[in-house]
Scaffold this motif. Structure first.
Motif, mmCIF file in Angstrom:
data_model
loop_
_atom_site.group_PDB
_atom_site.id
_atom_site.type_symbol
_atom_site.label_atom_id
_atom_site.label_comp_id
_atom_site.label_asym_id
_atom_site.label_seq_id
_atom_site.Cartn_x
_atom_site.Cartn_y
_atom_site.Cartn_z
ATOM 1 N N LEU A 50 7.815 -5.663 26.168
ATOM 2 C CA LEU A 50 7.903 -6.651 25.091
ATOM 3 C C LEU A 50 7.280 -6.107 23.803
ATOM 4 C CD1 LEU A 50 7.054 -9.854 27.150
ATOM 5 C CD2 LEU A 50 9.306 -9.041 26.420
ATOM 6 N N PHE A 51 7.733 -4.936 23.388
ATOM 7 C CA PHE A 51 7.397 -4.305 22.106
ATOM 8 C C PHE A 51 5.985 -3.724 22.032
ATOM 9 C CE2 PHE A 51 10.624 -7.552 21.273
ATOM 10 C CZ PHE A 51 11.616 -6.773 20.706
ATOM 11 N N GLY A 52 5.274 -3.629 23.156
ATOM 12 C CA GLY A 52 3.908 -3.115 23.115
ATOM 13 C C GLY A 52 3.757 -1.674 23.544
ATOM 14 N N ILE A 100 5.997 -7.527 14.774
ATOM 15 C CA ILE A 100 5.996 -7.820 16.208
ATOM 16 C C ILE A 100 5.510 -6.597 16.980
ATOM 17 C CG2 ILE A 100 7.505 -8.214 18.205
ATOM 18 C CD1 ILE A 100 9.131 -10.117 16.376
ATOM 19 N N TYR A 101 5.987 -5.416 16.592
ATOM 20 C CA TYR A 101 5.519 -4.185 17.238
ATOM 21 C C TYR A 101 4.020 -3.995 17.051
ATOM 22 C CZ TYR A 101 9.783 -1.922 18.916
ATOM 23 O OH TYR A 101 10.907 -1.589 19.621
ATOM 24 N N VAL A 102 3.518 -4.230 15.849
ATOM 25 C CA VAL A 102 2.088 -4.037 15.579
ATOM 26 C C VAL A 102 1.250 -5.000 16.420
ATOM 27 C CG1 VAL A 102 0.290 -4.268 13.820
ATOM 28 C CG2 VAL A 102 2.427 -3.082 13.278
ATOM 29 N N ILE A 103 1.623 -6.269 16.439
ATOM 30 C CA ILE A 103 0.857 -7.264 17.185
ATOM 31 C C ILE A 103 0.938 -6.997 18.688
ATOM 32 C CG2 ILE A 103 0.768 -9.723 17.789
ATOM 33 C CD1 ILE A 103 1.690 -10.224 14.823
ATOM 34 N N ALA A 104 2.135 -6.754 19.200
ATOM 35 C CA ALA A 104 2.300 -6.503 20.629
ATOM 36 C C ALA A 104 1.589 -5.215 21.052
ATOM 37 C CB ALA A 104 3.778 -6.434 20.985
ATOM 38 N N SER A 105 1.634 -4.192 20.212
ATOM 39 C CA SER A 105 0.973 -2.928 20.533
ATOM 40 C C SER A 105 -0.544 -3.082 20.549
ATOM 41 C CB SER A 105 1.376 -1.843 19.531
ATOM 42 O OG SER A 105 2.730 -1.530 19.682
ATOM 43 N N THR A 106 -1.072 -3.841 19.612
ATOM 44 C CA THR A 106 -2.519 -4.086 19.590
ATOM 45 C C THR A 106 -2.947 -4.842 20.841
ATOM 46 O OG1 THR A 106 -2.473 -4.131 17.171
ATOM 47 C CG2 THR A 106 -4.391 -5.123 18.253
ATOM 48 N N LEU A 107 -2.209 -5.875 21.187
ATOM 49 C CA LEU A 107 -2.518 -6.650 22.386
ATOM 50 C C LEU A 107 -2.424 -5.773 23.636
ATOM 51 C CD1 LEU A 107 -3.156 -9.381 23.686
ATOM 52 C CD2 LEU A 107 -0.707 -9.864 23.660
ATOM 53 N N THR A 108 -1.401 -4.940 23.723
ATOM 54 C CA THR A 108 -1.232 -4.059 24.879
ATOM 55 C C THR A 108 -2.362 -3.044 24.966
ATOM 56 O OG1 THR A 108 1.158 -4.331 24.721
ATOM 57 C CG2 THR A 108 0.364 -2.469 26.019
ATOM 58 N N PHE A 109 -2.773 -2.495 23.824
ATOM 59 C CA PHE A 109 -3.900 -1.562 23.815
ATOM 60 C C PHE A 109 -5.146 -2.229 24.389
ATOM 61 C CE2 PHE A 109 -7.705 0.282 22.025
ATOM 62 C CZ PHE A 109 -7.501 1.642 22.210
#
Length: 165
Positions: free
Chosen positions: A68-70, A31-40
């Motif tokens: 939200l984890f990003g 969840i952190y990886v996906i949310a962080s990629t989206l936020t980036f």
């Protein structure tokens, strides 16, 4: 070592340790990886819009994705893209979202938070095993929603108990 990334290093070590000790399932890391990629990518889109004098993404939206984890992706974007890294009121609100999100992760390690997390992941595992026909999707979901020490626990009446050997 870039100290701007220190919170990300700490998070990675903490999540890895929590998984190893059986406190968190792997889905939390993903969840952190996906949310962080989206936020980036949202930061990159906003940076491009700022350079081209186009419609911008609101700061509240960027903060929501950080909350939200990003936030790890937001830190990387702020450093690599040099976007939203100087405005002090934005940075203060951003740090507040990091603290709230960190408190949520710490809360997952309390008795109440752990029981709630285990109950919800148990329900998701049951749903997937009953409703998904593809064996690869089912196996992946079972891995993502499993705790490392699930074989030592059993679930009864919304509570997990340790099995006696």
């Amino acid at each position: 070592m870039n100290f701007n990334y220190l919170p990300i290093y700490i998070l990675t070590i903490a999540l890895g340790g929590s998984f190893y000790l059986g406190y968190l399932p792997p889905i939390i890391f993903f969840i952190y990886v996906i949310a962080s990629t989206l936020t980036f990518f949202l930061y990159a889109k906003d940076k491009r819009a700022a350079q081209n004098d186009e419609w911008r993404i609101s700061e509240s939206t960027l903060h929501m994705y950080s909350l939200l984890f990003g936030w790890p992706g937001a830190i990387v974007a702020q450093q690599k893209l040099r976007h939203k890294s100087k405005k002090q009121c934005f940075r203060s609100a951003f740090m507040f979202t990091v603290l709230i999100n960190s408190a949520l992760v710490v809360g997952m390690h309390t008795n109440y938070g752990s029981n709630m997390l285990r109950s919800n992941t148990h329900n998701l595992k049951n749903y997937v095993t009953k409703n998904v026909d593809n064996q690869y999707v089912r196996k992946s979901a079972l891995f993502l929603f499993s705790f490392r020490n699930d074989n030592y626990l059993y679930y009864e009446s919304d509570t997990f108990y340790i099995r006696e050997s």
